[in-house]
Design a protein around this motif. Sequence first.
Motif, short mmCIF file in Angstrom:
data_model
loop_
_atom_site.label_atom_id
_atom_site.label_comp_id
_atom_site.label_asym_id
_atom_site.label_seq_id
_atom_site.Cartn_x
_atom_site.Cartn_y
_atom_site.Cartn_z
N LYS A 257 58.42 5.59 31.64
CA LYS A 257 57.61 4.52 30.82
C LYS A 257 58.68 3.39 30.18
CE LYS A 257 54.23 7.74 29.65
NZ LYS A 257 53.56 8.90 28.47
N LEU A 258 59.83 3.66 30.48
CA LEU A 258 60.77 2.48 29.94
C LEU A 258 60.94 1.46 30.90
CD1 LEU A 258 63.63 5.18 28.85
CD2 LEU A 258 61.91 4.06 27.33
N LEU A 259 61.34 0.29 30.17
CA LEU A 259 61.74 -0.97 30.99
C LEU A 259 63.26 -1.10 30.91
CD1 LEU A 259 58.89 -3.71 29.87
CD2 LEU A 259 59.21 -2.40 31.98
N ILE A 260 63.82 -1.31 31.92
CA ILE A 260 65.35 -1.39 32.15
C ILE A 260 65.73 -2.61 32.89
CG2 ILE A 260 65.70 1.14 32.05
CD1 ILE A 260 66.12 0.86 34.97
N LEU A 261 66.58 -3.41 32.42
CA LEU A 261 67.49 -4.71 33.10
C LEU A 261 68.38 -3.99 34.13
CD1 LEU A 261 67.88 -7.06 30.27
CD2 LEU A 261 66.24 -7.38 32.31
N ASN A 262 68.12 -4.29 35.41
CA ASN A 262 69.14 -3.92 36.47
C ASN A 262 70.23 -5.27 36.36
OD1 ASN A 262 70.44 -3.22 38.67
ND2 ASN A 262 68.75 -3.56 39.85
N PHE A 263 71.34 -5.01 36.22
CA PHE A 263 72.17 -5.68 36.37
C PHE A 263 73.06 -5.98 37.42
CE2 PHE A 263 71.72 -5.76 31.74
CZ PHE A 263 71.59 -7.14 31.25
N ASN A 264 72.61 -5.43 38.46
CA ASN A 264 73.34 -5.00 39.71
C ASN A 264 72.92 -6.14 40.50
OD1 ASN A 264 74.87 -2.47 39.39
ND2 ASN A 264 72.71 -1.80 38.90
N PRO A 265 73.56 -7.05 41.51
CA PRO A 265 73.17 -8.29 42.00
C PRO A 265 72.34 -7.46 43.11
CG PRO A 265 75.55 -8.59 41.66
CD PRO A 265 75.14 -7.18 40.99
N HIS A 266 71.35 -8.31 43.52
CA HIS A 266 70.59 -7.91 44.76
C HIS A 266 70.91 -8.71 45.97
CE1 HIS A 266 66.85 -6.75 46.95
NE2 HIS A 266 66.62 -8.15 47.20
N THR A 267 71.69 -7.96 46.75
CA THR A 267 72.37 -8.50 47.60
C THR A 267 72.08 -7.87 48.96
OG1 THR A 267 74.18 -7.06 47.51
CG2 THR A 267 74.59 -9.12 46.37
N GLU A 268 71.02 -7.05 49.19
CA GLU A 268 70.81 -6.53 50.51
C GLU A 268 70.40 -7.55 51.78
OE1 GLU A 268 69.68 -5.46 47.51
OE2 GLU A 268 69.94 -3.50 47.58
N TRP A 269 69.83 -8.54 51.14
CA TRP A 269 69.49 -9.71 52.23
C TRP A 269 70.61 -9.98 52.63
CZ3 TRP A 269 71.44 -14.38 51.20
CH2 TRP A 269 71.85 -14.86 49.85
N LYS A 270 71.65 -10.12 51.73
CA LYS A 270 73.12 -10.74 52.46
C LYS A 270 73.47 -10.03 53.37
CE LYS A 270 76.32 -12.63 49.54
NZ LYS A 270 76.43 -14.03 49.97
N ARG A 271 73.50 -8.65 53.35
CA ARG A 271 73.90 -7.83 54.31
C ARG A 271 73.63 -8.16 55.93
NH1 ARG A 271 78.50 -6.26 56.19
NH2 ARG A 271 78.31 -4.19 57.56
#
Length: 469
Positions: A257-271
């Motif tokens: 039920k919690l909202l969290i901020l993900n600070f890890n760059p989304h780089t799956e497309w880069k791979r």
Amino acid sequence: MLSTNLREQSSFIVRCFHLLDCLLVIGYLWLLVVWYRVPWSPYYTRLEIITFVLCLIAFQSFQLYRSWRGWRFYIEFLYILRAWITVVGLLLFYFFIFKISHAYSRVVFMIWSTTTPLLLFAVHVVARRMLSIIRSQGKNVRRAVIAGAGDLGMNVVREIEQMPWAGIEILGFFDDKVDEENLDQVMGKPILGNIASIKSYLSKNDIDYVYIALPMRAEKKIFAILRECRSLGARIYLIPDLYVYGLHHAEIQSLGKLLILNFNPHTEWKRGFDVIFSLCVLICTLPLSLVIALLIKLDDGGPVFYRHKRITATGKEFDCLKFRTMRVGADHELHHLLADNPELKKEWEAHFKLKNDPRVTRIGRFLRRTSLDEFPQFLNVLKGDMSVVGARPIVGRELKDFYKESAGRYCSMKPGITGPWQVGRRSDVEDYTERVEMDDWYILNYSLWNDIKIIGKTIVSMIRGNGAY
């Protein structure tokens, strides 16, 4: 009670525009049927009616007619594309359920379904351009104020001033500095009062937007604005102070039920992009790489590749590959070379390389000038230690001595074979902090489109040999 100056999101003009889009879609279908001389039948009449209804619902559901002030063009296109994919998907389901696909021209349906989003986007772009002209004449302008006159508030002003087509006029700031420092203006905009006076100002003035640009530690002031001002006719936007953490690519996720901020760059497309691009380059340049390897071997009989420890994601070290461009044992020569030449030592400490390095071989000089010595790094990309585009590969000493507060950002992504530094002035950059800023810029602004542009510029830089040695 809501103030009378609150703009309705579904205005008469917006409803007309919505209707125009729906008519454009079915009109375009009719035009294609006529163009390809397909006999009209009741099936096409039903398709027109169903499509009109679906567009009427889907276009509104996907919020195609929200205010796009300040949004980039491609974002609007993505919304149009999602809405249209939904419409086409429902039509295909309709064809399948009633087994009536044979009643329609496949050529007409294919052209219509693939080009309609482009047509809609073109119409929306024209509408935006017309609005830009109108707004440049001082009409259809939205008035805004900013809560917070710090760095974040000033960034808001800079961004809005770079988008005159958005038609947003900043009237001024609200900040408690007016009480503490007797400050009367920031960036040429007046300080209209302290944070507590926003409520009374909104009740007396016709304001469309309030941008809250306060640091996260000022949560009590933020809550007070949200609690007291949301019913006073202005739309309120909270600008998260993510710049404090140095990452723009944070995304909201849920944890129960919690909202969290993900600070890890989304780089799956880069791979995926890295693997495909690297394989293509290695295959296409295999004959050239074999020739280079043979020339290096024939020059002095030493190893073809040179391995050097560099920093990758999370601060780990890896062996960065290059075609060897120096004499065998060049690493051992460096200490004596710098000890005997104070000027070379100063240059090395500033750039970690020498412009006229006496250790470089004849073939090595050519490889460095053309950047062909870096081709083996595509093997590093396939292994997963590097990306095609990213920050510069650096050594541990550089990370410790020069990056400092930017070290965390640097270690959040893999370094790249090319990047903003390589397509700029490269080794001609005198101030090392400028290099750090270039790496920071990329990490904070990376995207597929930016990567493609950097790759294109890299090819031009390789041909010209700018700043390479």
